[in-house]
Design an enzyme around this catalytic site. Sequence first.
Site, mmCIF file in Angstrom:
data_model
loop_
_atom_site.group_PDB
_atom_site.id
_atom_site.type_symbol
_atom_site.label_atom_id
_atom_site.label_comp_id
_atom_site.label_asym_id
_atom_site.label_seq_id
_atom_site.Cartn_x
_atom_site.Cartn_y
_atom_site.Cartn_z
ATOM 1 C CG ASP A 102 1.352 4.217 4.347
ATOM 2 O OD1 ASP A 102 0.153 3.928 4.146
ATOM 3 O OD2 ASP A 102 2.152 3.441 4.890
ATOM 4 C CG ASP A 145 9.393 1.646 12.173
ATOM 5 O OD1 ASP A 145 9.679 2.292 11.148
ATOM 6 O OD2 ASP A 145 8.611 0.675 12.165
ATOM 7 C CG ASP A 193 -0.208 -0.430 2.470
ATOM 8 O OD1 ASP A 193 0.947 -0.001 2.655
ATOM 9 O OD2 ASP A 193 -0.777 -1.197 3.262
HETATM 10 P P1 ATP Z 1 4.372 -2.835 5.290
HETATM 11 O O1 ATP Z 1 5.057 -3.302 4.074
HETATM 12 O O2 ATP Z 1 4.210 -3.880 6.315
HETATM 13 O O3 ATP Z 1 3.126 -2.015 5.047
HETATM 14 P P2 ATP Z 1 5.369 -0.327 6.256
HETATM 15 O O4 ATP Z 1 6.790 0.131 6.499
HETATM 16 O O5 ATP Z 1 4.587 0.425 5.232
HETATM 17 O O6 ATP Z 1 5.460 -1.848 5.937
HETATM 18 P P3 ATP Z 1 3.263 0.319 8.068
HETATM 19 O O7 ATP Z 1 2.863 -0.409 9.284
HETATM 20 O O8 ATP Z 1 2.343 0.387 6.908
HETATM 21 O O9 ATP Z 1 4.662 -0.289 7.639
HETATM 22 O O10 ATP Z 1 3.644 1.780 8.531
HETATM 23 C C1 ATP Z 1 3.942 2.831 7.621
HETATM 24 C C2 ATP Z 1 5.126 3.656 8.140
HETATM 25 O O11 ATP Z 1 4.779 4.266 9.377
HETATM 26 C C3 ATP Z 1 6.388 2.857 8.424
HETATM 27 O O12 ATP Z 1 7.171 2.685 7.278
HETATM 28 C C4 ATP Z 1 7.069 3.720 9.463
HETATM 29 O O13 ATP Z 1 7.729 4.795 8.866
HETATM 30 C C5 ATP Z 1 5.897 4.272 10.264
HETATM 31 N N1 ATP Z 1 5.561 3.438 11.434
HETATM 32 C C6 ATP Z 1 4.630 2.464 11.501
HETATM 33 N N2 ATP Z 1 4.571 1.919 12.709
HETATM 34 C C7 ATP Z 1 5.468 2.574 13.471
HETATM 35 C C8 ATP Z 1 5.866 2.496 14.835
HETATM 36 N N3 ATP Z 1 5.318 1.598 15.653
HETATM 37 N N4 ATP Z 1 6.813 3.370 15.270
HETATM 38 C C9 ATP Z 1 7.367 4.271 14.431
HETATM 39 N N5 ATP Z 1 7.036 4.379 13.150
HETATM 40 C C10 ATP Z 1 6.106 3.566 12.662
HETATM 41 MG MG MG Z 2 2.527 0.170 4.742
#
Ligand code: ATP
Ligand code: MG
Length: 447
Positions: free
Chosen positions: A70, A149, A68
């Site tokens: 963001d 993170d 997805d």
């Molecule tokens: P995925 O491929 O699983 O979607 P993602 O990196 O996009 O991986 P998400 O959970 O969709 O992960 O979160 C989007 C973004 O928000 C992350 O890339 C990170 O920058 C931030 N983020 C999400 N959760 C946290 C957290 N618990 N603490 C700090 N930053 C976070």
């Molecule tokens: Mg994501």
Amino acid sequence: MLKRLYKIFKPADPAGPLIIPEREHQISERDISKNAARIVEQLKKAGFDAYLVGGCVRDLLLDGHPKDFDVATDATPEEVKKIFRSARIIGRRFRIVHVRFGREITEVTTFRGHPGKTKPGADHTKSDKGMLLRDNVYGDIRSDALRRDFTVNALYYAPDNGAILDYAGGLEDLQKRQLRIIGDPNARYKEDPVRMLRAVRFAAKLGFSLTPETEAPIREHAEYMADIPPARRFEEVLKLFTSGYATAVLKQLEEYGLLTYLFPGAAACLQAGDTFSERLIYAMVTNTDKRIRSQKRVTPAFIYAAMLWPPLQNKIHTLMTEHKLNHHEAMQQAASGVVGEQLAYTAIPKRFLIPMREMWALQQRLARREGRRAYQTLEHPRFRAAYDFVLLREEAGEKLDGLGLWWTRFQDVDEDERETMIANLPQQKRPRRRRRKSGPATPSDNA
Ligand code: ATP
Ligand code: MG
């Protein structure tokens, strides 16, 4: 990936980002969701700053396909809502906006401020132990990057000019295939212990290593997980086990002492070196990974049925030997007990809990095949999952007298053959009439 990372020079402003222009990387407009790009465009038209951010930029640079997209912006949730008719503000701990175009939902988050530098009274709350309970203090893009993170999750992409902005050293870490937590690792894990689970998940999924300072505190701080509400732990379990890399994830969860905070019963069995439990659980994650890779559906009910099976069997055994319950009664009681204990760790929504218990109950019914029983069991809505579970138990080494194979054939053959199969079943001992406090069940009961 990047074409020539080392040609990228440091910005004049040391607090500024590394900027990688479009010609220096391989992200192409074609790989980007039209809807996400449209959201950025409209925010910019309305006078705000906006970027794609997080996992999508990381995955695009790794030539992967983002799940997805963001968006991060300096518009507040209310301002975002005014621009998009389909926008909905969600979340309390962390307010974000969901913007829907067709079936695609894009998460739009407002740049967060630095948690350490907030004014009293701001919407930013920490627990006594330093865990972030609410984080709704807004800031600029730099502070937003630094509260993310991992460095590789803190890259911003501007669809309008194709530039990537890196405030945290994420590009270098991406190149080195490593995960580095941003800021002081102890404080960041304390603030949000789920980051430890995320470290494990991303390392497994991306095939990255953890930098030493990212890895070292995890074992020590695993206990922080105890403060995470069961509902959030359930969400993370789903992400961990359906990542397509559950086998690697599970090994690491065990290794870092995190599994205890998700599945305490299974963790204890694995720790005790119980080889059947180990084979069963690892067979389940291997199957789950295969199913995900071939885009088959996986249900949390199956994952939970397997993860809770070892403690369930232990409880059944105790109830039968020490409390002299028969197998059926022991199963009922043990199932309620195991589920009750699990709910203190992870939630299990009813839509998964009920099928899971049905799958367990069917383990007994699948063994009873005489008369019309096999036909009735075959019609049960949970038959397929329960049959798969029998195969899993056998794969893990349980001796069930060829039960799995019998059912495999029974599904394949015609009516006449089915009748023959039933007629040829070994004579089952009739279950004794139930007396109060009857003794242990017969071996054929032993599902
Ligand atoms: P995925 O491929 O699983 O979607 P993602 O990196 O996009 O991986 P998400 O959970 O969709 O992960 O979160 C989007 C973004 O928000 C992350 O890339 C990170 O920058 C931030 N983020 C999400 N959760 C946290 C957290 N618990 N603490 C700090 N930053 C976070
Ligand atoms: Mg994501």
